[in-house]
Design an enzyme around this catalytic site. Structure first.
Site, PDB file in Angstrom:
ATOM      1  N   HIS A  99      -5.999   5.356   7.036  1.00  0.00           N
ATOM      2  CA  HIS A  99      -5.099   6.338   6.429  1.00  0.00           C
ATOM      3  C   HIS A  99      -5.183   7.588   7.305  1.00  0.00           C
ATOM      4  O   HIS A  99      -6.200   7.832   7.954  1.00  0.00           O
ATOM      5  CB  HIS A  99      -5.508   6.620   4.981  1.00  0.00           C
ATOM      6  CG  HIS A  99      -5.125   5.499   4.054  1.00  0.00           C
ATOM      7  ND1 HIS A  99      -4.067   5.577   3.186  1.00  0.00           N
ATOM      8  CD2 HIS A  99      -5.645   4.256   3.894  1.00  0.00           C
ATOM      9  CE1 HIS A  99      -3.944   4.438   2.518  1.00  0.00           C
ATOM     10  NE2 HIS A  99      -4.904   3.612   2.935  1.00  0.00           N
ATOM     11  N   ASN A 121      -0.925   5.399   5.033  1.00  0.00           N
ATOM     12  CA  ASN A 121      -1.511   4.769   6.222  1.00  0.00           C
ATOM     13  C   ASN A 121      -0.920   5.426   7.454  1.00  0.00           C
ATOM     14  O   ASN A 121       0.127   6.061   7.387  1.00  0.00           O
ATOM     15  CB  ASN A 121      -1.154   3.284   6.247  1.00  0.00           C
ATOM     16  CG  ASN A 121      -1.785   2.556   5.097  1.00  0.00           C
ATOM     17  OD1 ASN A 121      -1.212   2.486   4.022  1.00  0.00           O
ATOM     18  ND2 ASN A 121      -2.970   2.050   5.306  1.00  0.00           N
ATOM     19  N   ASP A 178       0.841  -1.201   0.000  1.00  0.00           N
ATOM     20  CA  ASP A 178       0.000   0.000   0.000  1.00  0.00           C
ATOM     21  C   ASP A 178       0.874   1.248   0.000  1.00  0.00           C
ATOM     22  O   ASP A 178       0.552   2.253  -0.642  1.00  0.00           O
ATOM     23  CB  ASP A 178      -0.902  -0.019   1.253  1.00  0.00           C
ATOM     24  CG  ASP A 178      -2.174   0.795   1.070  1.00  0.00           C
ATOM     25  OD1 ASP A 178      -2.317   1.416  -0.001  1.00  0.00           O
ATOM     26  OD2 ASP A 178      -3.004   0.829   1.991  1.00  0.00           O
ATOM     27  N   CYS A 236      -3.355   7.477  -2.284  1.00  0.00           N
ATOM     28  CA  CYS A 236      -4.358   6.747  -3.075  1.00  0.00           C
ATOM     29  C   CYS A 236      -4.603   7.526  -4.364  1.00  0.00           C
ATOM     30  O   CYS A 236      -4.928   8.708  -4.310  1.00  0.00           O
ATOM     31  CB  CYS A 236      -5.659   6.594  -2.284  1.00  0.00           C
ATOM     32  SG  CYS A 236      -6.976   5.859  -3.257  1.00  0.00           S
ATOM     33  N   HIS A 287      -7.942  -0.419   9.140  1.00  0.00           N
ATOM     34  CA  HIS A 287      -6.904   0.070   8.231  1.00  0.00           C
ATOM     35  C   HIS A 287      -7.145   1.571   8.065  1.00  0.00           C
ATOM     36  O   HIS A 287      -8.044   1.977   7.325  1.00  0.00           O
ATOM     37  CB  HIS A 287      -7.086  -0.694   6.908  1.00  0.00           C
ATOM     38  CG  HIS A 287      -6.207  -0.325   5.778  1.00  0.00           C
ATOM     39  ND1 HIS A 287      -5.169  -1.128   5.349  1.00  0.00           N
ATOM     40  CD2 HIS A 287      -6.221   0.730   4.923  1.00  0.00           C
ATOM     41  CE1 HIS A 287      -4.589  -0.584   4.286  1.00  0.00           C
ATOM     42  NE2 HIS A 287      -5.215   0.553   4.013  1.00  0.00           N
TER      43      HIS A 287
HETATM   44  C1  LIG Z   1      -9.396  -5.699 -11.449  1.00  0.00           C
HETATM   45  C2  LIG Z   1      -8.759  -5.170 -12.709  1.00  0.00           C
HETATM   46  C3  LIG Z   1      -7.694  -6.133 -13.210  1.00  0.00           C
HETATM   47  C4  LIG Z   1      -9.837  -5.025 -13.759  1.00  0.00           C
HETATM   48  O1  LIG Z   1      -9.322  -4.290 -14.888  1.00  0.00           O
HETATM   49  P1  LIG Z   1      -9.933  -4.468 -16.317  1.00  0.00           P
HETATM   50  O2  LIG Z   1      -9.164  -3.592 -17.252  1.00  0.00           O
HETATM   51  O3  LIG Z   1     -11.410  -4.296 -16.249  1.00  0.00           O
HETATM   52  O4  LIG Z   1      -9.585  -6.018 -16.534  1.00  0.00           O
HETATM   53  P2  LIG Z   1      -9.672  -6.974 -17.731  1.00  0.00           P
HETATM   54  O5  LIG Z   1     -10.099  -8.299 -17.184  1.00  0.00           O
HETATM   55  O6  LIG Z   1     -10.471  -6.369 -18.860  1.00  0.00           O
HETATM   56  O7  LIG Z   1      -8.152  -7.080 -18.164  1.00  0.00           O
HETATM   57  C5  LIG Z   1      -7.435  -5.967 -18.713  1.00  0.00           C
HETATM   58  C6  LIG Z   1      -6.024  -6.430 -19.066  1.00  0.00           C
HETATM   59  O8  LIG Z   1      -5.307  -6.792 -17.898  1.00  0.00           O
HETATM   60  C7  LIG Z   1      -4.956  -8.194 -17.911  1.00  0.00           C
HETATM   61  N1  LIG Z   1      -5.144  -8.689 -16.567  1.00  0.00           N
HETATM   62  C8  LIG Z   1      -6.307  -8.849 -15.896  1.00  0.00           C
HETATM   63  N2  LIG Z   1      -6.061  -9.239 -14.661  1.00  0.00           N
HETATM   64  C9  LIG Z   1      -4.725  -9.330 -14.509  1.00  0.00           C
HETATM   65  C10 LIG Z   1      -3.892  -9.655 -13.421  1.00  0.00           C
HETATM   66  N3  LIG Z   1      -4.365  -9.968 -12.233  1.00  0.00           N
HETATM   67  N4  LIG Z   1      -2.559  -9.612 -13.618  1.00  0.00           N
HETATM   68  C11 LIG Z   1      -2.027  -9.282 -14.819  1.00  0.00           C
HETATM   69  N5  LIG Z   1      -2.790  -8.932 -15.879  1.00  0.00           N
HETATM   70  C12 LIG Z   1      -4.115  -8.980 -15.734  1.00  0.00           C
HETATM   71  C13 LIG Z   1      -5.881  -8.805 -18.936  1.00  0.00           C
HETATM   72  O9  LIG Z   1      -5.326  -9.957 -19.501  1.00  0.00           O
HETATM   73  C14 LIG Z   1      -6.016  -7.679 -19.936  1.00  0.00           C
HETATM   74  O10 LIG Z   1      -4.822  -7.607 -20.724  1.00  0.00           O
HETATM   75  P3  LIG Z   1      -4.840  -7.022 -22.218  1.00  0.00           P
HETATM   76  O11 LIG Z   1      -5.781  -7.913 -22.970  1.00  0.00           O
HETATM   77  O12 LIG Z   1      -5.339  -5.582 -22.143  1.00  0.00           O
HETATM   78  O13 LIG Z   1      -3.409  -7.114 -22.657  1.00  0.00           O
HETATM   79  C15 LIG Z   1      -8.161  -3.769 -12.488  1.00  0.00           C
HETATM   80  O14 LIG Z   1      -9.209  -2.901 -12.208  1.00  0.00           O
HETATM   81  C16 LIG Z   1      -7.190  -3.748 -11.332  1.00  0.00           C
HETATM   82  O15 LIG Z   1      -6.127  -4.336 -11.355  1.00  0.00           O
HETATM   83  N6  LIG Z   1      -7.541  -3.013 -10.295  1.00  0.00           N
HETATM   84  C17 LIG Z   1      -6.705  -2.968  -9.085  1.00  0.00           C
HETATM   85  C18 LIG Z   1      -6.233  -1.596  -8.865  1.00  0.00           C
HETATM   86  C19 LIG Z   1      -5.389  -1.624  -7.624  1.00  0.00           C
HETATM   87  O16 LIG Z   1      -4.497  -2.425  -7.456  1.00  0.00           O
HETATM   88  N7  LIG Z   1      -5.695  -0.669  -6.747  1.00  0.00           N
HETATM   89  C20 LIG Z   1      -4.947  -0.510  -5.549  1.00  0.00           C
HETATM   90  C21 LIG Z   1      -5.166  -1.642  -4.586  1.00  0.00           C
HETATM   91  S1  LIG Z   1      -6.623  -1.463  -3.607  1.00  0.00           S
HETATM   92  C22 LIG Z   1      -6.112  -0.436  -2.357  1.00  0.00           C
HETATM   93  O17 LIG Z   1      -5.030   0.062  -2.364  1.00  0.00           O
HETATM   94  C23 LIG Z   1      -7.030  -0.217  -1.218  1.00  0.00           C
HETATM   95  C24 LIG Z   1      -6.577  -0.948   0.036  1.00  0.00           C
HETATM   96  C25 LIG Z   1      -6.594  -2.458  -0.180  1.00  0.00           C
HETATM   97  O18 LIG Z   1      -5.247  -0.603   0.366  1.00  0.00           O
HETATM   98  C26 LIG Z   1      -7.483  -0.596   1.212  1.00  0.00           C
HETATM   99  C27 LIG Z   1      -7.837   0.875   1.293  1.00  0.00           C
HETATM  100  O19 LIG Z   1      -7.100   1.679   1.864  1.00  0.00           O
HETATM  101  O20 LIG Z   1      -8.901   1.210   0.766  1.00  0.00           O
END
Ligand SMILES: CC(C)(COP(=O)([O-])OP(=O)([O-])OC[C@H]1O[C@@H](n2cnc3c(N)ncnc32)[C@H](O)[C@@H]1OP(=O)([O-])[O-])[C@@H](O)C(=O)NCCC(=O)NCCSC(=O)C[C@@](C)(O)CC(=O)[O-]
Length: 360
Positions: A262, A302, A45, A293, A260
């Site tokens: 921030h 955090n 994070d 974020c 959690h």
């Molecule tokens: C969920 C998705 C993937 C949907 O994203 P999308 O674009 O809708 O996904 P998709 O299924 O259409 O795939 C798009 C492309 O990504 C590939 N793909 C698909 N999945 C994967 C994977 N796992 N690893 C590697 N590649 C992947 C897939 O093959 C495709 O490749 P392309 O055909 O364009 O070449 C996207 O929205 C995403 O990754 N979101 C996460 C964003 C993120 O990490 N945010 C930060 C973390 S959350 C956070 O920090 C909050 C937290 C936890 O700390 C708590 C808080 O404080 O709130």
């Protein structure tokens, strides 16, 4: 109008507190009600939004140094597409390294990886299998490590769309196969519910009962614990208490919950005390207060681990964490990233260790 009970019990235990040596084994410590488990989220994070590319060596050094502080859970990376979170692109290498060369520590450590979808978990399992490893314990009897995953959902539709490109209900459906496969592989699963106390798009109008409903769904699905996240730092003490009461009213046990916070508005420690009073014993934090974020303008990291540890020890609670070592790491990683060290307790501790006189 909410009534906030004064933390009398905590103040009493603070009076009785004596400096004690760090606990060596997490399992022993978990049995006590005055033990708090801290989940160190700095390497994931904390680093995920850094604009400047951070080398794999720096990430590994951070994780290795954290592994020697007494902390028992470390978020080490995310199996997300690089185009969504470029900074996490080296996560496979991190997992590989931690399997091949588990850091020497005095306690068991769980390394946790975020997986946004089944593809993320499959990619993690591929690395485990390629290395001939399982998620279970590795290492010698003193120093063993396990691999865990976290999945995430949000309490508002707009944040869900921005963060995961899907609705809340779609994100729940995405979570099901992750939990099923993780259980098959004996991988512990943590859930997150983001924006539980405020959303960058919908403000503080977040329904506590919606947070409780999503949390309960993740637990019923098989998540081992759920971390309820104040992503924007908008939470206040009364609203934190209201949320905790809604979670309890939904039948959710405190032992299944983590908080959690921030620290964007400087309320994280106050809200932590509310959580402690309510019986929560798992809190997330990041060394040096690393983080931010991308979907929440002005959001800071955090709560700093050093500040959290200092507060908890001052209240007579045990964390098993060496505050001095954690403070050195906070100063070091802040310097490496060229950012300010956001931990007051960390800065004061490092200054004291350097022999600087306190200001009069
Ligand atoms: C969920 C998705 C993937 C949907 O994203 P999308 O674009 O809708 O996904 P998709 O299924 O259409 O795939 C798009 C492309 O990504 C590939 N793909 C698909 N999945 C994967 C994977 N796992 N690893 C590697 N590649 C992947 C897939 O093959 C495709 O490749 P392309 O055909 O364009 O070449 C996207 O929205 C995403 O990754 N979101 C996460 C964003 C993120 O990490 N945010 C930060 C973390 S959350 C956070 O920090 C909050 C937290 C936890 O700390 C708590 C808080 O404080 O709130």
């Amino acid at each position: 109008m909410h009534q906030l009970r004064l933390p009398l019990q905590l103040l009493r235990s603070a009076r009785a507190a004596r400096p004690r040596p760090a606990r060596r084994f997490a399992t022993e410590a978990r049995l006590t009600t005055d033990h708090v488990r801290i989940v160190e989220v700095g390497p994931r994070d904390g680093l995920q939004n850094e604009k400047k590319s951070i080398s794999l060596e720096t990430k590994l050094e951070l994780i290795e140094r954290l592994s020697k502080t007494g902390v028992t859970t470390i978020e080490a990376g995310s199996f997300v597409p690089a185009k969504w979170v470029p900074q996490m692109a080296s996560t496979s290498e991190i997992l590989q390294h931690l399997i091949k060369t588990p850091p020497q520590s005095h306690n068991q450590i769980a390394y946790n990886y975020l997986v946004p979808n089944i593809r993320g978990l499959e990619n993690l399992i591929k690395v485990l299998e390629a290395e001939g490893a399982t998620a279970g314990s590795r290492g010698d009897s003193k120093s063993t490590t396990t691999t865990e995953v976290s999945l995430f959902a949000a309490a508002t539709e707009s944040f869900s769309k921005a963060n995961t490109n899907c609705s809340i209900s779609e994100s729940i459906e995405r979570a099901r196969p992750i939990v099923t496969l993780a259980k098959e592989k004996d991988i512990r699963v943590r859930g997150y519910v983001s924006v539980a106390l405020g959303c960058p798009y919908e403000g503080t109008d977040v329904s506590p009962s919606k947070v409780a409903e999503i949390t309960a769904t993740l637990l019923e699905m098989g998540a081992d614990e759920v971390s309820v996240a104040d992503t924007t730092g908008m939470g206040t003490a009364p609203r934190t208490l209201e949320l905790l009461r809604a979670l309890a009213a939904a039948g959710i046990a405190n032992s299944d919950l983590a908080l959690h916070f921030h620290d964007t508005y400087g309320q994280a420690l106050v809200n932590t005390v509310v959580g402690l009073e309510h019986g929560i014993r798992i809190f997330d934090s990041s060394v040096g207060g690393l983080g931010g974020c991308p979907y929440s303008k002005g959001a800071t990291g955090n709560v700093a681990t050093e500040d959290l540890v200092h507060t908890l020890h001052g209240l007579g609670m045990h964390t098993g964490i060496d505050l001095e070592e954690m403070s050195r790491i906070g100063a070091w990683i802040s310097g490496e990233l060229g950012r300010a060290n956001d931990s007051r307790a960390g800065k004061a501790t490092v200054a004291r260790l350097a022999g600087e006189k306190p200001c009069s």
